[in-house]
Design a protein around this motif. Structure first.
Motif, PDB file in Angstrom:
ATOM      1  N   VAL A  15       0.842  -1.203   0.000  1.00  0.00           N
ATOM      2  CA  VAL A  15       0.000   0.000   0.000  1.00  0.00           C
ATOM      3  C   VAL A  15       0.874   1.248   0.000  1.00  0.00           C
ATOM      4  CG1 VAL A  15      -1.679   1.309   1.356  1.00  0.00           C
ATOM      5  CG2 VAL A  15      -1.918  -1.164   1.125  1.00  0.00           C
ATOM      6  N   GLN A  16       1.914   1.251   0.807  1.00  0.00           N
ATOM      7  CA  GLN A  16       2.795   2.418   0.867  1.00  0.00           C
ATOM      8  C   GLN A  16       3.566   2.589  -0.439  1.00  0.00           C
ATOM      9  OE1 GLN A  16       5.079   1.930   4.479  1.00  0.00           O
ATOM     10  NE2 GLN A  16       3.572   3.065   5.656  1.00  0.00           N
ATOM     11  N   VAL A  17       3.972   1.494  -1.052  1.00  0.00           N
ATOM     12  CA  VAL A  17       4.667   1.569  -2.339  1.00  0.00           C
ATOM     13  C   VAL A  17       3.753   2.238  -3.361  1.00  0.00           C
ATOM     14  CG1 VAL A  17       5.598   0.219  -4.261  1.00  0.00           C
ATOM     15  CG2 VAL A  17       6.165  -0.415  -1.901  1.00  0.00           C
ATOM     16  N   GLN A  18       2.497   1.836  -3.413  1.00  0.00           N
ATOM     17  CA  GLN A  18       1.548   2.426  -4.352  1.00  0.00           C
ATOM     18  C   GLN A  18       1.340   3.909  -4.078  1.00  0.00           C
ATOM     19  OE1 GLN A  18      -1.897  -0.052  -3.952  1.00  0.00           O
ATOM     20  NE2 GLN A  18      -1.068  -1.657  -5.278  1.00  0.00           N
ATOM     21  N   LYS A  22       2.349   7.301  -6.620  1.00  0.00           N
ATOM     22  CA  LYS A  22       1.364   8.283  -7.081  1.00  0.00           C
ATOM     23  C   LYS A  22       1.774   9.728  -6.801  1.00  0.00           C
ATOM     24  CE  LYS A  22      -2.543   5.166  -6.543  1.00  0.00           C
ATOM     25  NZ  LYS A  22      -3.796   4.900  -5.815  1.00  0.00           N
ATOM     26  N   LEU A  23       2.854   9.939  -6.060  1.00  0.00           N
ATOM     27  CA  LEU A  23       3.267  11.295  -5.695  1.00  0.00           C
ATOM     28  C   LEU A  23       3.839  12.040  -6.895  1.00  0.00           C
ATOM     29  CD1 LEU A  23       5.026  10.622  -2.263  1.00  0.00           C
ATOM     30  CD2 LEU A  23       2.696  11.457  -2.654  1.00  0.00           C
ATOM     31  N   GLU A  27       6.232  16.513  -4.622  1.00  0.00           N
ATOM     32  CA  GLU A  27       5.947  15.741  -3.402  1.00  0.00           C
ATOM     33  C   GLU A  27       7.072  14.749  -3.109  1.00  0.00           C
ATOM     34  OE1 GLU A  27       1.076  15.924  -3.795  1.00  0.00           O
ATOM     35  OE2 GLU A  27       2.168  14.228  -4.659  1.00  0.00           O
ATOM     36  N   LEU A  28       7.639  14.163  -4.149  1.00  0.00           N
ATOM     37  CA  LEU A  28       8.770  13.247  -3.965  1.00  0.00           C
ATOM     38  C   LEU A  28       9.996  13.982  -3.441  1.00  0.00           C
ATOM     39  CD1 LEU A  28       8.435  11.013  -7.137  1.00  0.00           C
ATOM     40  CD2 LEU A  28       8.114  10.290  -4.753  1.00  0.00           C
ATOM     41  N   GLU A  29      10.198  15.204  -3.906  1.00  0.00           N
ATOM     42  CA  GLU A  29      11.316  16.004  -3.402  1.00  0.00           C
ATOM     43  C   GLU A  29      11.136  16.292  -1.914  1.00  0.00           C
ATOM     44  OE1 GLU A  29      11.319  19.343  -6.053  1.00  0.00           O
ATOM     45  OE2 GLU A  29      12.549  18.300  -7.538  1.00  0.00           O
ATOM     46  N   ASP A  30       9.930  16.643  -1.515  1.00  0.00           N
ATOM     47  CA  ASP A  30       9.636  16.886  -0.102  1.00  0.00           C
ATOM     48  C   ASP A  30       9.829  15.605   0.714  1.00  0.00           C
ATOM     49  OD1 ASP A  30       9.036  19.541  -0.595  1.00  0.00           O
ATOM     50  OD2 ASP A  30       6.867  19.207  -0.679  1.00  0.00           O
ATOM     51  N   LEU A  31       9.373  14.495   0.167  1.00  0.00           N
ATOM     52  CA  LEU A  31       9.537  13.211   0.849  1.00  0.00           C
ATOM     53  C   LEU A  31      11.012  12.887   1.040  1.00  0.00           C
ATOM     54  CD1 LEU A  31       8.524  10.556   2.032  1.00  0.00           C
ATOM     55  CD2 LEU A  31       8.243   9.698  -0.319  1.00  0.00           C
ATOM     56  N   GLY A  32      11.822  13.201   0.054  1.00  0.00           N
ATOM     57  CA  GLY A  32      13.262  12.960   0.152  1.00  0.00           C
ATOM     58  C   GLY A  32      13.877  13.674   1.344  1.00  0.00           C
ATOM     59  N   GLU A  45       4.035   6.389   7.002  1.00  0.00           N
ATOM     60  CA  GLU A  45       2.573   6.330   7.003  1.00  0.00           C
ATOM     61  C   GLU A  45       1.963   7.677   7.385  1.00  0.00           C
ATOM     62  OE1 GLU A  45      -0.814   3.920   9.499  1.00  0.00           O
ATOM     63  OE2 GLU A  45       1.017   2.865   8.949  1.00  0.00           O
ATOM     64  N   VAL A  46       2.495   8.286   8.432  1.00  0.00           N
ATOM     65  CA  VAL A  46       2.013   9.605   8.864  1.00  0.00           C
ATOM     66  C   VAL A  46       2.251  10.632   7.767  1.00  0.00           C
ATOM     67  CG1 VAL A  46       2.414  11.488  10.509  1.00  0.00           C
ATOM     68  CG2 VAL A  46       2.253   9.127  11.322  1.00  0.00           C
ATOM     69  N   TYR A  47       3.403  10.585   7.148  1.00  0.00           N
ATOM     70  CA  TYR A  47       3.734  11.525   6.074  1.00  0.00           C
ATOM     71  C   TYR A  47       2.750  11.379   4.912  1.00  0.00           C
ATOM     72  CZ  TYR A  47       6.242  14.025   2.475  1.00  0.00           C
ATOM     73  OH  TYR A  47       6.560  14.906   1.474  1.00  0.00           O
ATOM     74  N   LEU A  48       2.470  10.154   4.501  1.00  0.00           N
ATOM     75  CA  LEU A  48       1.615   9.903   3.355  1.00  0.00           C
ATOM     76  C   LEU A  48       0.149  10.253   3.613  1.00  0.00           C
ATOM     77  CD1 LEU A  48       3.176   6.559   2.076  1.00  0.00           C
ATOM     78  CD2 LEU A  48       3.334   8.819   0.991  1.00  0.00           C
ATOM     79  N   GLU A  49      -0.256  10.319   4.873  1.00  0.00           N
ATOM     80  CA  GLU A  49      -1.629  10.689   5.210  1.00  0.00           C
ATOM     81  C   GLU A  49      -1.972  12.088   4.700  1.00  0.00           C
ATOM     82  OE1 GLU A  49      -2.263  10.108   9.383  1.00  0.00           O
ATOM     83  OE2 GLU A  49      -2.210   7.931   9.195  1.00  0.00           O
ATOM     84  N   LYS A  50      -0.965  12.947   4.557  1.00  0.00           N
ATOM     85  CA  LYS A  50      -1.186  14.305   4.055  1.00  0.00           C
ATOM     86  C   LYS A  50      -1.760  14.299   2.635  1.00  0.00           C
ATOM     87  CE  LYS A  50       3.101  15.938   4.346  1.00  0.00           C
ATOM     88  NZ  LYS A  50       4.215  16.903   4.499  1.00  0.00           N
ATOM     89  N   PHE A  51      -1.477  13.241   1.908  1.00  0.00           N
ATOM     90  CA  PHE A  51      -1.826  13.183   0.491  1.00  0.00           C
ATOM     91  C   PHE A  51      -3.068  12.327   0.230  1.00  0.00           C
ATOM     92  CE2 PHE A  51       2.749  13.846   0.865  1.00  0.00           C
ATOM     93  CZ  PHE A  51       2.848  15.088   0.274  1.00  0.00           C
ATOM     94  N   GLY A  52      -3.704  11.884   1.297  1.00  0.00           N
ATOM     95  CA  GLY A  52      -4.945  11.128   1.159  1.00  0.00           C
ATOM     96  C   GLY A  52      -4.693   9.774   0.712  1.00  0.00           C
TER      97      GLY A  52
END
Length: 52
Positions: A15-18, A22-23, A27-32, A45-52
């Motif tokens: 689920v997290q990979v998917q 989709k970012l 968004e990927l730069e911010d995740l980095g 998981e907490v980080y990805l919650e921002k993106f629904g």
């Protein structure tokens, strides 16, 4: 990004990979940057919650 996350956190649930796949580029730069502070998959998981 997925390779960096796997190296930092170990194997990721599908689920997290998917969600990461989709970012947008921005968004990927911010995740980095956020990834530097992650210590467990729950942080991602907490980080990805921002993106629904």
């Amino acid at each position: 990004m997925l390779r960096l996350l796997n190296r930092r956190l170990g194997g990721l649930p599908g689920v997290q990979v998917q969600q990461v796949q989709k970012l947008s580029i921005a968004e990927l730069e911010d995740l980095g940057e956020a990834l530097l502070d992650f210590t467990e998959t729950a942080d991602l998981e907490v980080y990805l919650e921002k993106f629904g």
